[in-house]
Design a protein around this motif. Sequence first.
Motif, PDB file in Angstrom:
ATOM      1  N   HIS A 134      -5.824  -1.263   3.018  1.00 37.37           N
ATOM      2  CA  HIS A 134      -5.786   0.201   2.866  1.00 37.37           C
ATOM      3  C   HIS A 134      -4.632   0.761   3.693  1.00 37.37           C
ATOM      4  O   HIS A 134      -4.509   0.465   4.887  1.00 37.37           O
ATOM      5  CB  HIS A 134      -7.110   0.800   3.316  1.00 37.37           C
ATOM      6  CG  HIS A 134      -7.203   2.288   3.111  1.00 37.37           C
ATOM      7  ND1 HIS A 134      -6.828   2.916   1.939  1.00 37.37           N
ATOM      8  CD2 HIS A 134      -7.616   3.283   3.953  1.00 37.37           C
ATOM      9  CE1 HIS A 134      -7.018   4.218   2.053  1.00 37.37           C
ATOM     10  NE2 HIS A 134      -7.490   4.462   3.261  1.00 37.37           N
ATOM     11  N   SER A 135      -3.776   1.553   3.087  1.00 35.75           N
ATOM     12  CA  SER A 135      -2.512   1.913   3.720  1.00 35.75           C
ATOM     13  C   SER A 135      -2.566   3.158   4.600  1.00 35.75           C
ATOM     14  O   SER A 135      -1.726   3.311   5.499  1.00 35.75           O
ATOM     15  CB  SER A 135      -1.433   2.110   2.638  1.00 35.75           C
ATOM     16  OG  SER A 135      -1.780   3.180   1.779  1.00 35.75           O
ATOM     17  N   ASP A 136      -3.521   4.070   4.407  1.00 34.69           N
ATOM     18  CA  ASP A 136      -3.524   5.319   5.179  1.00 34.69           C
ATOM     19  C   ASP A 136      -3.579   5.092   6.688  1.00 34.69           C
ATOM     20  O   ASP A 136      -2.798   5.712   7.427  1.00 34.69           O
ATOM     21  CB  ASP A 136      -4.676   6.217   4.726  1.00 34.69           C
ATOM     22  CG  ASP A 136      -4.378   6.917   3.410  1.00 34.69           C
ATOM     23  OD1 ASP A 136      -3.430   7.724   3.373  1.00 34.69           O
ATOM     24  OD2 ASP A 136      -5.056   6.636   2.417  1.00 34.69           O
ATOM     25  N   PRO A 137      -4.450   4.233   7.182  1.00 33.85           N
ATOM     26  CA  PRO A 137      -4.441   3.982   8.633  1.00 33.85           C
ATOM     27  C   PRO A 137      -3.125   3.378   9.121  1.00 33.85           C
ATOM     28  O   PRO A 137      -2.713   3.598  10.264  1.00 33.85           O
ATOM     29  CB  PRO A 137      -5.607   2.997   8.828  1.00 33.85           C
ATOM     30  CG  PRO A 137      -6.490   3.209   7.645  1.00 33.85           C
ATOM     31  CD  PRO A 137      -5.559   3.518   6.519  1.00 33.85           C
ATOM     32  N   LEU A 138      -2.449   2.634   8.248  1.00 35.91           N
ATOM     33  CA  LEU A 138      -1.175   2.026   8.622  1.00 35.91           C
ATOM     34  C   LEU A 138      -0.087   3.085   8.775  1.00 35.91           C
ATOM     35  O   LEU A 138       0.730   3.020   9.701  1.00 35.91           O
ATOM     36  CB  LEU A 138      -0.757   0.987   7.581  1.00 35.91           C
ATOM     37  CG  LEU A 138      -1.765  -0.118   7.267  1.00 35.91           C
ATOM     38  CD1 LEU A 138      -1.199  -1.077   6.222  1.00 35.91           C
ATOM     39  CD2 LEU A 138      -2.150  -0.860   8.529  1.00 35.91           C
ATOM     40  N   PHE A 139      -0.053   4.051   7.870  1.00 34.73           N
ATOM     41  CA  PHE A 139       0.898   5.163   7.989  1.00 34.73           C
ATOM     42  C   PHE A 139       0.668   5.912   9.312  1.00 34.73           C
ATOM     43  O   PHE A 139       1.624   6.272  10.004  1.00 34.73           O
ATOM     44  CB  PHE A 139       0.743   6.130   6.819  1.00 34.73           C
ATOM     45  CG  PHE A 139       1.448   5.702   5.565  1.00 34.73           C
ATOM     46  CD1 PHE A 139       2.806   5.907   5.411  1.00 34.73           C
ATOM     47  CD2 PHE A 139       0.755   5.089   4.531  1.00 34.73           C
ATOM     48  CE1 PHE A 139       3.466   5.519   4.258  1.00 34.73           C
ATOM     49  CE2 PHE A 139       1.399   4.689   3.376  1.00 34.73           C
ATOM     50  CZ  PHE A 139       2.756   4.906   3.230  1.00 34.73           C
ATOM     51  N   LYS A 140      -0.612   6.125   9.647  1.00 29.65           N
ATOM     52  CA  LYS A 140      -0.969   6.813  10.885  1.00 29.65           C
ATOM     53  C   LYS A 140      -0.520   6.005  12.097  1.00 29.65           C
ATOM     54  O   LYS A 140       0.097   6.539  13.030  1.00 29.65           O
ATOM     55  CB  LYS A 140      -2.481   7.037  10.915  1.00 29.65           C
ATOM     56  CG  LYS A 140      -3.017   7.585  12.229  1.00 29.65           C
ATOM     57  CD  LYS A 140      -2.575   8.999  12.490  1.00 29.65           C
ATOM     58  CE  LYS A 140      -3.222   9.546  13.736  1.00 29.65           C
ATOM     59  NZ  LYS A 140      -2.781  10.923  14.045  1.00 29.65           N
ATOM     60  N   LEU A 181       1.789   3.687  12.346  1.00 29.34           N
ATOM     61  CA  LEU A 181       3.242   3.531  12.459  1.00 29.34           C
ATOM     62  C   LEU A 181       3.978   4.861  12.579  1.00 29.34           C
ATOM     63  O   LEU A 181       5.195   4.896  12.720  1.00 29.34           O
ATOM     64  CB  LEU A 181       3.767   2.769  11.240  1.00 29.34           C
ATOM     65  CG  LEU A 181       3.276   1.327  11.073  1.00 29.34           C
ATOM     66  CD1 LEU A 181       3.756   0.751   9.747  1.00 29.34           C
ATOM     67  CD2 LEU A 181       3.733   0.468  12.231  1.00 29.34           C
ATOM     68  N   ASN A 182       3.223   5.961  12.478  1.00 27.66           N
ATOM     69  CA  ASN A 182       3.819   7.298  12.582  1.00 27.66           C
ATOM     70  C   ASN A 182       4.833   7.543  11.454  1.00 27.66           C
ATOM     71  O   ASN A 182       5.885   8.140  11.656  1.00 27.66           O
ATOM     72  CB  ASN A 182       4.494   7.481  13.941  1.00 27.66           C
ATOM     73  CG  ASN A 182       4.708   8.943  14.302  1.00 27.66           C
ATOM     74  OD1 ASN A 182       3.940   9.819  13.909  1.00 27.66           O
ATOM     75  ND2 ASN A 182       5.778   9.213  15.031  1.00 27.66           N
ATOM     76  N   LEU A 199      10.602  -1.241  12.222  1.00 26.92           N
ATOM     77  CA  LEU A 199      10.608   0.209  11.982  1.00 26.92           C
ATOM     78  C   LEU A 199      12.035   0.742  11.945  1.00 26.92           C
ATOM     79  O   LEU A 199      12.359   1.621  11.140  1.00 26.92           O
ATOM     80  CB  LEU A 199       9.812   0.927  13.077  1.00 26.92           C
ATOM     81  CG  LEU A 199       8.302   1.040  12.864  1.00 26.92           C
ATOM     82  CD1 LEU A 199       7.622   1.565  14.116  1.00 26.92           C
ATOM     83  CD2 LEU A 199       7.982   1.922  11.670  1.00 26.92           C
ATOM     84  N   THR A 200      12.879   0.182  12.816  1.00 23.99           N
ATOM     85  CA  THR A 200      14.285   0.585  12.804  1.00 23.99           C
ATOM     86  C   THR A 200      14.917   0.246  11.460  1.00 23.99           C
ATOM     87  O   THR A 200      15.689   1.051  10.907  1.00 23.99           O
ATOM     88  CB  THR A 200      15.052  -0.111  13.941  1.00 23.99           C
ATOM     89  OG1 THR A 200      14.474   0.269  15.195  1.00 23.99           O
ATOM     90  CG2 THR A 200      16.525   0.282  13.918  1.00 23.99           C
ATOM     91  N   LEU A 201      14.593  -0.923  10.923  1.00 20.44           N
ATOM     92  CA  LEU A 201      15.108  -1.298   9.607  1.00 20.44           C
ATOM     93  C   LEU A 201      14.578  -0.364   8.522  1.00 20.44           C
ATOM     94  O   LEU A 201      15.313   0.008   7.606  1.00 20.44           O
ATOM     95  CB  LEU A 201      14.717  -2.749   9.281  1.00 20.44           C
ATOM     96  CG  LEU A 201      15.474  -3.844  10.026  1.00 20.44           C
ATOM     97  CD1 LEU A 201      14.952  -5.220   9.605  1.00 20.44           C
ATOM     98  CD2 LEU A 201      16.968  -3.747   9.760  1.00 20.44           C
TER      99      LEU A 201
END
Length: 412
Positions: A301-307, A309-310, A253-255
Amino acid sequence: MLTQSKFYKSQYGFRHQHSTIHAVHEFIDDASTALEARKHTMGVFLDLSKAFDTIDHSILINKLEWYGIRGIALDWFKNYLHGRTQYVQFKTEKSNTLSIPCGVPQGSVLGPLLFIIYSNDLPNCISSSTNTILFADDTTIYTSSTDIKISFQLLNKELESLAEWFKTNKLSLNVSKTHYIIINPPQTNTPNNLLLQIGNDIIEKKSHIKFLGLTIDNKLDWKEHVVFVRNKISSSIYAINKVKHFMNRTHLLTLYYSLVYPYLDYGITLWGSTCQTYLNKIIVMQKRAVRIISGSTYNCHSDPLFKRLNILKLNDIYELKVAKHMYAIHHNSLPLALRNMFVINRDIHTHQTRNRHNPHVTIRRTNVSSNTIRHKGPAVWYSIAENIKSKLTIKSFTRNLRGVMLGKYSQL
């Protein structure tokens, strides 16, 4: 004494609440407004050669005195500038020590401030028919008209005046890196026999140009900049993918926020409303980055991943940045040149509606104007809940609005 009000209103460099993006906003707003009126905009982007290193100390001291810095304060500046020396050392060998007769110390706090004081009177040699935008040593002049020949005549005359100003102030223009661009209304052409020049040097015309980190093209559709952003984040995602097996999620996430997010964030209030076909290329890349960081499959599915990972999606990054711009408008904290970008409803009618203190949404004729923040901004502002608009600080406003946006992902 020198105060903020004495600086040229469109000098955006090294000033409180002024930024490169504000400078580009002024140019784009004027150019898109001209297109709406069926006018072209002709802009010249000037490049100065080693501007910080060639400032004449005597001229700078005279300008400081003119702005009201006198007595002990002026003597302090004289002492700060004069008597500096330099030498080059390689291993144990040193060159002769030489005095520094010109220039301001780079890397210092005072260096940038002294430079913008030095160049603050540059717009005085430009006529009122031509606009000037300054960001330190980046100088842009532009004019809008229905007649391209008049624009060429005017800017050629302005460049003569600028050449004299540069000569008087002992600064030199790098003509090879100075270019101009013409933003024309649809279905209009520029005659090939018209030339723009300074002295005997002809200035080169470009179809797109880099302006303070953003690529502006002659159609104002941001296609070239989107390609640039996509290429940059593609390289960054490749690097993240290579190290994903050696780093935990926090480090990945830092990257992401170091290598990918800056390209998505920078100037998005300008290019983030371009056509969805262009943006989709970046959205695909952002989804790929999120899947890599979360260790998911390529088709997950990417939406839960965005959620999880904030991380905000591209369209929400755009809306959040526009909302912050509108918050700054509401609290009168934008640069002076941008404060009149919006008309407030109460200035148009006297009806006691709940939106009377909000910016007025106007009808736009062209797609370019419809995609600018002048048109998109009020719509975004209206969509925000009143309890969030009323937050007393930009930090609280951003945190709450961001939370609402992330909350939408969990419902999908």
